[in-house]
Write an enzyme that holds these catalytic residues in place. Structure first.
Site, short mmCIF file in Angstrom:
data_model
loop_
_atom_site.label_atom_id
_atom_site.label_comp_id
_atom_site.label_asym_id
_atom_site.label_seq_id
_atom_site.Cartn_x
_atom_site.Cartn_y
_atom_site.Cartn_z
N GLU A 1 1.01 -1.47 0.15
CA GLU A 1 -0.23 -0.53 -0.10
C GLU A 1 1.14 1.48 -0.09
O GLU A 1 0.53 2.46 0.33
CB GLU A 1 -1.32 -0.14 0.90
CG GLU A 1 -1.68 -1.31 0.96
CD GLU A 1 -2.85 -1.18 2.68
OE1 GLU A 1 -3.57 -0.05 2.68
OE2 GLU A 1 -2.41 -2.26 3.35
N GLU B 1 -13.94 -5.46 8.81
CA GLU B 1 -12.71 -5.91 9.64
C GLU B 1 -12.55 -4.12 10.11
O GLU B 1 -13.26 -3.07 9.83
CB GLU B 1 -11.42 -5.81 8.16
CG GLU B 1 -12.20 -4.36 7.09
CD GLU B 1 -10.89 -5.17 6.28
OE1 GLU B 1 -9.35 -4.40 6.51
OE2 GLU B 1 -10.75 -5.67 5.37
N ASP C 1 -15.12 -1.46 9.48
CA ASP C 1 -15.88 -1.63 7.66
C ASP C 1 -17.24 -2.54 8.43
O ASP C 1 -17.12 -3.55 8.62
CB ASP C 1 -15.64 -2.02 6.84
CG ASP C 1 -13.91 -1.49 6.19
OD1 ASP C 1 -14.73 -0.16 6.49
OD2 ASP C 1 -13.21 -2.00 5.55
N TYR D 1 -10.23 3.96 -4.55
CA TYR D 1 -8.74 4.07 -5.20
C TYR D 1 -8.63 4.90 -6.55
O TYR D 1 -8.39 6.03 -7.03
CB TYR D 1 -7.26 3.86 -5.13
CG TYR D 1 -7.27 3.48 -3.63
CD1 TYR D 1 -7.64 4.20 -2.93
CD2 TYR D 1 -6.88 1.97 -2.61
CE1 TYR D 1 -7.62 4.31 -0.92
CE2 TYR D 1 -7.03 1.76 -1.96
CZ TYR D 1 -6.36 3.14 -1.06
OH TYR D 1 -6.91 2.61 0.59
N SER E 1 -6.40 -3.34 1.77
CA SER E 1 -6.99 -1.86 0.68
C SER E 1 -7.39 -3.17 0.01
O SER E 1 -6.81 -2.51 -1.70
CB SER E 1 -5.43 -1.35 0.18
OG SER E 1 -5.39 0.21 0.79
N ARG F 1 -11.53 3.21 11.59
CA ARG F 1 -12.30 2.70 10.71
C ARG F 1 -12.94 1.50 10.44
O ARG F 1 -11.83 0.68 10.98
CB ARG F 1 -11.70 3.68 9.95
CG ARG F 1 -13.38 4.00 8.53
CD ARG F 1 -13.02 3.79 6.85
NE ARG F 1 -13.32 2.40 6.40
CZ ARG F 1 -12.02 2.55 5.44
NH1 ARG F 1 -10.63 2.92 5.87
NH2 ARG F 1 -11.82 1.31 5.43
N GLY G 1 -6.84 5.38 5.37
CA GLY G 1 -6.58 6.15 4.27
C GLY G 1 -6.99 7.93 4.18
O GLY G 1 -8.07 7.76 5.12
N ASN H 1 -9.46 -0.84 10.82
CA ASN H 1 -8.50 -0.08 10.14
C ASN H 1 -8.13 0.53 10.95
O ASN H 1 -8.70 1.75 11.64
CB ASN H 1 -8.10 0.16 8.91
CG ASN H 1 -9.73 -0.14 8.07
OD1 ASN H 1 -8.99 -1.33 7.23
ND2 ASN H 1 -11.17 -0.54 8.43
#
Length: 319
Positions: free
Chosen positions: A23, A275, A262, A221, A155, A260, A281, A277
């Site tokens: 990443e 998951e 998800d 992205y 990602s 964060r 990002g 994070n």
């Protein structure tokens, strides 16, 4: 967020960006955006790429604290956190344990299960003992639609959605290129949400919609067809439920500071954790800044709040 700090209270700040993970490019973009933001706020900030310099150079640079913008392995898995602990340099976000647990999708699910938090059914494929002949039974057990995920990549790297035993075998072998353990997860038909957390506060949820098979790397992205809805369209009750679930999930993994989570919602309206994070990002397409903006927190205030998570009193509130 804490208004008591002045820019000079943070001392000299290094923004860790780049690194050697898969990443790297996203990390460079996140780090540069954060670095520019801190400079706008008169913070004495420098960029620091561990792929180009030794971490011990932080001492030579007389750095007082670090804001971690390294995504993936080496930056989000507890490795750099441990090194900074050894160097005695304060840093933003989760510690060694929280980073390592959150990076590992399998351990995350096992902990959530033990805490009674909802997550999709799953199996584990281990590179040393994987047998291709087991794919048919796995597909049947997981509902014949399966997400294949390297255990410790971010990602959506190395991920695939499969609908047959043959596809599963191929996807597992591809995922083994990234990790020796692979998570095989029941695919959930329904909307995907993400909830950002900053200093104990859950921001408004975001619902993602993409024409891709799933919310993959390109959708995140590169693809302008991905749509983001914030507010996400949930009722007030559901929004509160989702915020609480994300908060519980994050802290169950020893998360700290900011992050964060998800989440998917199935056709029956039930939420399932995907998951956590710990260094999300911070690019122009990233989700945390989008949610913060809806909550009335502009980008500079957000980077300031993230930097504050390295301060002793803010850190103590997260323990």
């Amino acid at each position: 967020m804490n208004d008591q700090y002045q820019a000079n209270d943070f001392g000299r700040v290094a923004v860790l960006l780049g690194g050697n993970s898969a990443e790297r490019e996203v990390s460079l973009r996140s780090g540069k955006a954060v670095l520019q933001s801190l400079k706008r706020q008169s913070v004495d900030a420098i960029g620091f790429d561990p792929a180009e310099s030794q971490l011990t150079d932080l001492i030579k640079e007389k750095v007082d604290r670090v804001i971690i913008m390294l995504h993936g392995r080496g930056g989000e898995d507890g490795t750099v956190q441990g090194a900074l602990e050894w160097l005695g340099i304060p840093y933003t976000g989760s510690g060694v344990l929280g980073s390592a647990l959150s990076m590992d999708k399998i351990r995350s699910k096992q902990i959530w299960e033990s805490r009674g938090l909802p997550t999709a059914k799953y199996q584990i494929a281990d590179k040393t003992g994987f047998e291709a002949g087991s794919c048919g039974a796995i597909m049947e057990k997981l509902g014949n639609k399966v997400m294949v995920k390297p255990a410790r990549e971010g990602s959506s790297i190395g991920m695939a959605k499969v609908t047959s035993a043959k596809q599963l075998e191929t996807a597992i072998q591809d995922a083994f290129k990234y990790d020796n353990q692979v998570l095989l997860e029941q695919f959930i038909d329904g909307p995907e949400f993400t909830v950002s957390l900053i200093q104990g506060r859950a921001l408004p949820s975001i619902r993602m919609s993409t024409p891709h098979t799933f919310y993959d790397y390109a959708a995140k992205y590169h693809d302008d067809t991905t749509e983001y809805f914030c507010p996400s369209g949930l009722s007030d009750k559901q929004e509160a439920e989702l915020a609480q679930l994300a908060t519980d999930a994050f802290y169950a993994l020893s998360g700290r500071g900011w992050g964060r989570v998800d989440i998917m919602q199935d056709n029956a309206g039930r939420f399932c954790l995907l998951e956590s994070n710990t260094v999300p990002g911070m690019t122009e397409k990233s989700l945390v800044p989008k949610a913060a903006r809806v909550a009335g927190i502009e980008f500079d205030a957000l980077t300031r709040a993230i930097l504050e998570t390295s301060m002793p009193d803010v850190l103590a509130e997260q323990e």
